[in-house]
Scaffold this active site. Structure first.
Site, PDB file in Angstrom:
ATOM      1  N   GLN A  98      -3.029  -4.956   2.761  1.00 18.53           N
ATOM      2  CA  GLN A  98      -3.123  -4.106   3.955  1.00 18.53           C
ATOM      3  C   GLN A  98      -4.038  -2.927   3.646  1.00 18.53           C
ATOM      4  O   GLN A  98      -3.777  -2.163   2.717  1.00 18.53           O
ATOM      5  CB  GLN A  98      -1.752  -3.589   4.390  1.00 18.53           C
ATOM      6  N   TYR A 178      -1.706   5.752  12.226  1.00 12.92           N
ATOM      7  CA  TYR A 178      -2.799   6.037  11.292  1.00 12.92           C
ATOM      8  C   TYR A 178      -4.143   5.986  12.028  1.00 12.92           C
ATOM      9  O   TYR A 178      -4.189   5.883  13.259  1.00 12.92           O
ATOM     10  CB  TYR A 178      -2.701   5.106  10.083  1.00 12.92           C
ATOM     11  N   ARG A 225      -2.512  -5.253  12.305  1.00 10.33           N
ATOM     12  CA  ARG A 225      -1.158  -4.796  12.669  1.00 10.33           C
ATOM     13  C   ARG A 225      -1.223  -3.739  13.780  1.00 10.33           C
ATOM     14  O   ARG A 225      -2.016  -2.790  13.689  1.00 10.33           O
ATOM     15  CB  ARG A 225      -0.449  -4.218  11.440  1.00 10.33           C
ATOM     16  N   GLY A 317      11.061  -6.135   6.415  1.00  7.99           N
ATOM     17  CA  GLY A 317      10.736  -5.006   5.564  1.00  7.99           C
ATOM     18  C   GLY A 317      11.878  -4.689   4.616  1.00  7.99           C
ATOM     19  O   GLY A 317      11.974  -5.240   3.512  1.00  7.99           O
TER      20      GLY A 317
HETATM   21  C1  LIG Z   1       9.792   2.196   2.537  1.00  3.90           C
HETATM   22  C2  LIG Z   1       8.949   1.720   3.686  1.00  3.90           C
HETATM   23  C3  LIG Z   1       7.576   1.791   3.602  1.00  3.90           C
HETATM   24  C4  LIG Z   1       6.764   1.298   4.640  1.00  3.90           C
HETATM   25  N1  LIG Z   1       5.404   1.300   4.489  1.00  3.90           N
HETATM   26  C5  LIG Z   1       4.633   0.662   5.406  1.00  3.90           C
HETATM   27  C6  LIG Z   1       3.246   0.438   5.159  1.00  3.90           C
HETATM   28  O1  LIG Z   1       2.692   0.805   4.103  1.00  3.90           O
HETATM   29  N2  LIG Z   1       2.544  -0.219   6.116  1.00  3.90           N
HETATM   30  C7  LIG Z   1       3.104  -0.663   7.279  1.00  3.90           C
HETATM   31  O2  LIG Z   1       2.415  -1.258   8.110  1.00  3.90           O
HETATM   32  N3  LIG Z   1       4.425  -0.478   7.521  1.00  3.90           N
HETATM   33  C8  LIG Z   1       5.196   0.135   6.609  1.00  3.90           C
HETATM   34  N4  LIG Z   1       6.546   0.223   6.800  1.00  3.90           N
HETATM   35  C9  LIG Z   1       7.164  -0.421   7.983  1.00  3.90           C
HETATM   36  C10 LIG Z   1       7.649  -1.843   7.611  1.00  3.90           C
HETATM   37  O3  LIG Z   1       6.552  -2.689   7.337  1.00  3.90           O
HETATM   38  C11 LIG Z   1       8.478  -2.460   8.743  1.00  3.90           C
HETATM   39  O4  LIG Z   1       7.695  -2.508   9.901  1.00  3.90           O
HETATM   40  C12 LIG Z   1       9.743  -1.657   9.018  1.00  3.90           C
HETATM   41  O5  LIG Z   1      10.479  -1.453   7.812  1.00  3.90           O
HETATM   42  C13 LIG Z   1      10.641  -2.375  10.030  1.00  3.90           C
HETATM   43  O6  LIG Z   1      10.979  -3.661   9.586  1.00  3.90           O
HETATM   44  P1  LIG Z   1      12.458  -3.947   8.970  1.00  3.90           P
HETATM   45  O7  LIG Z   1      13.441  -3.557  10.042  1.00  3.90           O
HETATM   46  O8  LIG Z   1      12.446  -5.423   8.689  1.00  3.90           O
HETATM   47  O9  LIG Z   1      12.612  -3.103   7.743  1.00  3.90           O
HETATM   48  C14 LIG Z   1       7.373   0.753   5.797  1.00  3.90           C
HETATM   49  C15 LIG Z   1       8.773   0.716   5.882  1.00  3.90           C
HETATM   50  C16 LIG Z   1       9.560   1.174   4.842  1.00  3.90           C
HETATM   51  C17 LIG Z   1      11.059   1.082   4.940  1.00  3.90           C
END
Ligand SMILES: Cc1cc2nc3c(=O)[nH]c(=O)nc-3n(C[C@H](O)[C@H](O)[C@H](O)COP(=O)(O)O)c2cc1C
Length: 364
Positions: A98, A178, A225, A317
């Site tokens: 990414q 972003y 994304r 995530g």
């Molecule tokens: C610790 C953490 C770091 C994240 N960093 C990013 C990232 O670098 N890029 C991104 O697109 N989303 C990032 N996200 C969002 C996740 O990709 C995801 O969309 C979000 O956790 C919701 O999905 P989930 O309910 O399955 O956790 C991050 C989420 C968490 C918890």
């Protein structure tokens, strides 16, 4: 009925299942933004995912907005990532990088005094954490129109670098407030030049970036994304359906590898400000591109969204933070490890590579 364990052909890449590891910043790169052996081990442990999408990775010094987030602009960073991709491939996995520019979501104190930049002089909202504690986001320096081609070029170069590092593809982080998202949505973009105002103008930076990325490699190696319903960092658009619909239709014509949507999270839904409550379902009729959707899914809700036909793949995530062998656990209906949020952005192996697999053979 489709389910998570059915294989999928993603623009020429054969995935053994439909589970995607969502991109997640974990702040375990070095102080000068190089992937480490520990980071390699973390991704190798998760190689049974249909597809891994890495944490957001900076394309330039200007793009730097998170401490100990990796970059892909220097030879040492490319070499370190090559170790990661080789490890994941050897363990049978597939991995996209990414790539990202923080835009206004940064602070000069962690950038050697360099001011964050954005479409307009409007500060992000929310908390920014420095080693000395929580601070407000500063007002970003408005980017001049003649600076934008160089930013687009850094994404093309990052794409070439990712290819050199052995990745299977790249994902533009066009979501979560972003840089490209800041240009796209009208709350953060008040420009009056050809990058502001109309939807076509606001989408210009995003689409030019994607065009440069696919020219640098191939449309089939580029995913995007988008988070049409996210309010993170003060993001909002006065007509999200029309704005994101425009982008989706343009990306459809570009025949990229996939669209990766963020569904709204429970917290944002509670505000009553969310215009699009079911993102994949809403945009599916506008495109024939493969769709990955994510946010808040478990095994059953993921299978439901696949069998309803709203998405082809589902990203996870937090469940992937705590369960390196999430595929095997879902397959065998085994209990999940509990995630520890206090170590999401920590340092070292605790809460990173020490979550146990079901058995030593289920994780690499
Ligand atoms: C610790 C953490 C770091 C994240 N960093 C990013 C990232 O670098 N890029 C991104 O697109 N989303 C990032 N996200 C969002 C996740 O990709 C995801 O969309 C979000 O956790 C919701 O999905 P989930 O309910 O399955 O956790 C991050 C989420 C968490 C918890």
């Amino acid at each position: 009925m489709l389910n998570l364990f059915d294989p999928y052909e993603l623009s020429g890449l054969s995935l053994p299942n439909r589970m995607v590891m969502s991109p997640m910043t974990r702040t375990r790169a070095t102080e000068d933004d190089v992937a480490t052996d520990l980071l390699r081990e973390y991704y190798v442990q998760r190689a049974s995912a249909g597809l891994i999408i890495t944490e957001c990775t900076e394309v330039s010094d200007q793009a730097h907005g998170i401490m100990r987030a990796p970059g892909i602009q220097r030879p040492d960073q490319i070499a370190a990532w090559r170790g990661v991709t080789e490890g994941v491939h050897k363990a049978g996995g597939r991995i996209f990088l990414q790539i990202w520019h923080c835009g206004r979501v940064a602070h000069p104190e962690m950038r050697g005094g360099l001011s964050p930049v954005g479409p307009s002089p409007i500060a992000a909202t929310g908390d920014f954490f420095l080693p000395r504690g929580r601070v407000d986001f500063p007002i970003p320096r408005q980017l001049a129109i003649d600076e934008l081609p160089a930013i687009v070029a850094t994404f093309a170069q990052a794409t070439r670098n990712a290819r050199e590092a052995g990745f299977d593809g790249v994902e533009l982080h066009g979501a979560n407030g972003y840089l490209q998202d800041q240009f796209l949505e009208d709350e953060s973009n008040q420009r009056t030049d050809s990058y502001g105002g109309s939807i076509a103008n606001r989408a210009r930076l995003m689409l030019e970036t994607v065009e440069a990325m696919i020219t640098a490699w191939s449309p089939s190696r580029v995913g995007v994304r988008l988070s049409p319903s996210s309010l993170l960092y003060g993001m909002h658009d006065s007509n999200a359906l029309e704005t994101f619909g425009y982008v989706v239709r343009k990306l459809d014509v570009m025949r990229i590898a996939y669209l990766h949507f963020c569904e709204p999270n429970a917290k944002d839904l509670k505000t009553g400000k969310i215009q699009i409550q079911h993102v994949a379902k809403t945009f599916r009729p506008m495109t024939s591109l493969p769709i990955i959707t994510g946010t808040g899914f478990d095994r059953n809700t993921a299978n439901a969204v696949l069998s309803a036909g709203y998405a082809d793949l589902v990203s996870f995530g937090v469940p992937y933070i705590a369960n390196p062998d999430l595929v095997e656990r879902f397959r065998s209906d085994a209990p999940l490890n509990k995630p520890d949020p206090s170590t999401f952005y920590g340092e070292g192996p605790k809460g990173y590579t020490d979550y146990p697999a079901l058995s030593p053979t289920t994780a690499a």
